[in-house]
Scaffold this active site. Structure first.
Site, PDB file in Angstrom:
ATOM      1  N   LYS A 166       1.159  -1.076   0.528  1.00 52.44           N
ATOM      2  CA  LYS A 166       0.179  -0.196   0.461  1.00 52.44           C
ATOM      3  C   LYS A 166       1.034   1.414  -0.047  1.00 52.44           C
ATOM      4  CE  LYS A 166      -4.461   1.171   2.802  1.00 52.44           C
ATOM      5  NZ  LYS A 166      -4.935   1.577   0.926  1.00 52.44           N
TER       6      LYS A 166
HETATM    7  N1  PPE Z   1      -8.370  -2.185  -2.665  1.00 46.03           N
HETATM    8  C1  PPE Z   1      -7.357  -1.242  -2.898  1.00 46.03           C
HETATM    9  C2  PPE Z   1      -7.180  -0.019  -3.881  1.00 46.03           C
HETATM   10  C3  PPE Z   1      -7.584   0.092  -1.534  1.00 46.03           C
HETATM   11  O1  PPE Z   1      -7.028   1.103  -1.139  1.00 46.03           O
HETATM   12  C4  PPE Z   1      -8.106  -0.397  -0.359  1.00 46.03           C
HETATM   13  C5  PPE Z   1      -8.331   0.031   0.775  1.00 46.03           C
HETATM   14  C6  PPE Z   1      -9.188  -1.656  -0.750  1.00 46.03           C
HETATM   15  C7  PPE Z   1      -8.605  -2.595  -1.815  1.00 46.03           C
HETATM   16  C8  PPE Z   1      -9.643  -2.443   0.652  1.00 46.03           C
HETATM   17  O2  PPE Z   1      -8.367  -2.917   2.037  1.00 46.03           O
HETATM   18  P1  PPE Z   1      -8.365  -2.739   3.152  1.00 46.03           P
HETATM   19  O3  PPE Z   1      -8.553  -1.367   3.546  1.00 46.03           O
HETATM   20  O4  PPE Z   1      -7.884  -3.517   4.259  1.00 46.03           O
HETATM   21  O5  PPE Z   1     -10.034  -3.397   3.521  1.00 46.03           O
HETATM   22  N2  PPE Z   1      -8.324   1.582   0.291  1.00 46.03           N
HETATM   23  C9  PPE Z   1      -7.852   2.739   1.965  1.00 46.03           C
HETATM   24  C10 PPE Z   1      -7.959   3.368   1.365  1.00 46.03           C
HETATM   25  C11 PPE Z   1      -8.993   5.297   0.686  1.00 46.03           C
HETATM   26  C12 PPE Z   1      -8.625   6.457   0.566  1.00 46.03           C
HETATM   27  O6  PPE Z   1      -9.579   7.280  -0.368  1.00 46.03           O
HETATM   28  O7  PPE Z   1      -7.902   6.397   0.835  1.00 46.03           O
HETATM   29  C13 PPE Z   1      -9.072   2.639   2.926  1.00 46.03           C
HETATM   30  O8  PPE Z   1     -10.207   2.189   2.663  1.00 46.03           O
HETATM   31  O9  PPE Z   1      -9.381   3.108   3.658  1.00 46.03           O
END
Ligand code: PPE
Length: 316
Positions: free
Chosen positions: A158
């Site tokens: 990330k």
């Molecule tokens: N895919 C992507 C590309 C992604 O950025 C997130 C989280 C997820 C899947 C889901 O991951 P999790 O949060 O561990 O379930 N995206 C983060 C960023 C959002 C933002 O606008 O900044 C979030 O949900 O916090």
């Protein structure tokens, strides 16, 4: 965004407005940062952080991929998250953003001599895709931008820079009037939303793209998979073709920010939302995060808040 009072920066709490970086910070120029998005929710015992250990473990894995030594260990970062929530009085829950970045002092693409700075901010952040989204679902569109591939940028880390890919997709579909972008990977199969993982329901089973489809291995995704197992709902991780979304019984997306959010349209194809399986998983998820599910205890890390200041007036 809704400002809070204090931000943890390199080991100390500073005022929100003073949490600043130099314009020549490496991370600003090259996206050399790794971060997390975490939520805390209001529970009867006080604000509780959802799966904090898992988020910090992912932060460490992201940093390791970019050879960015984190100057603080797991326990220090956990304490810092608690400190930020307590210092800002965020009893009603909040979104927490830890970020580590290559700091000031080195330019050019070899980053290993640049310092690593760390900050943790927290603020109140409501429903990511709008208040109505969790009840009625969102309209999603497949972007013409492909998701970063494992041979270009590892989607599993990330990292700041990779979000330029999400930003292109989000701008494109937002201008077209949609609420969220879905991205296909380089092979043309469904990968992630701009900031979410994706599930569909077919014949009573959950189907979701696997890690090798260039997804971010989401913690909400893992949570939903565990809850589905408990509910006796089969889960299949496999490649998903775009048109399967049009024919799905249900589609929903998951993420820390977006939570568990139904999708009511993909590429203008209507999908019943929220369908019964989405609703069942939403119920379990929204109970778990506020301490009202049998799984809550293992997932919630309760923050001890400072005692409220004595009410004004009488000193007894
Ligand atoms: N895919 C992507 C590309 C992604 O950025 C997130 C989280 C997820 C899947 C889901 O991951 P999790 O949060 O561990 O379930 N995206 C983060 C960023 C959002 C933002 O606008 O900044 C979030 O949900 O916090």
């Amino acid at each position: 965004m809704k400002e809070a009072d204090r931000i943890w920066m390199n080991g100390e709490l500073v005022d929100w407005a003073d949490a600043q970086v130099h314009v020549l910070s490496h991370g600003l120029h090259y996206g050399s940062s790794v971060f997390e998005g975490i939520r805390a929710y209001r529970t009867d015992e006080g604000p509780a952080v959802f799966r904090l250990e898992d988020h910090l473990a992912r932060l460490e894995r992201s940093a390791a991929i970019y050879q960015m030594p984190l100057p603080y260990g797991r326990a220090e970062l956990r304490d810092a998250v608690h400190e930020v929530i307590a210092a800002n009085g965020l009893s009603d829950g909040c979104y927490i953003r830890p970020i580590a970045w290559r700091g000031y002092g080195v330019m050019g693409l070899y980053p290993l001599d640049a310092p690593v700075d760390v900050a943790i901010a927290a603020w109140e952040w409501g429903a990511y895709l709008g208040e109505e989204s969790l009840r009625s679902g969102i309209r999603a569109k497949v972007s013409s931008w492909r998701r970063i591939g494992s041979s270009t940028i590892p989607a599993t880390a990330k990292a700041g820079g990779q979000y330029l890919n999400s930003i292109l997709a989000k701008i494109e579909v937002s201008k077209g009037g949609y609420e969220e972008a879905l991205l296909l990977n380089e092979a043309g199969y469904v990968s992630d939303g701009s900031g979410e993982n994706l599930f569909l329901v077919r014949a009573g089973a959950l189907v979701t793209p696997p890690p090798q489809a260039s997804i971010l291995e989401g913690i909400t995704r893992a949570t939903v998979i565990e809850l589905a197992h408990e509910e006796g709902i089969p889960v299949v991780e496999r490649e998903v073709a775009r048109a399967e979304l049009y024919a799905a019984d249900e589609v929903f997306i998951t993420g820390t920010a977006a939570e568990v959010c139904p999708v009511r349209e993909v590429d203008d194809h209507p999908i019943a939302a929220p369908g019964p399986i989405t609703r069942r998983l939403q119920e379990r998820f929204f109970a778990a995060i506020v301490g009202r599910d049998r799984r809550s205890a293992g997932w919630l890390d309760t923050v001890v808040m400072p005692a409220p200041a004595p009410a004004g007036g009488s000193t007894g």
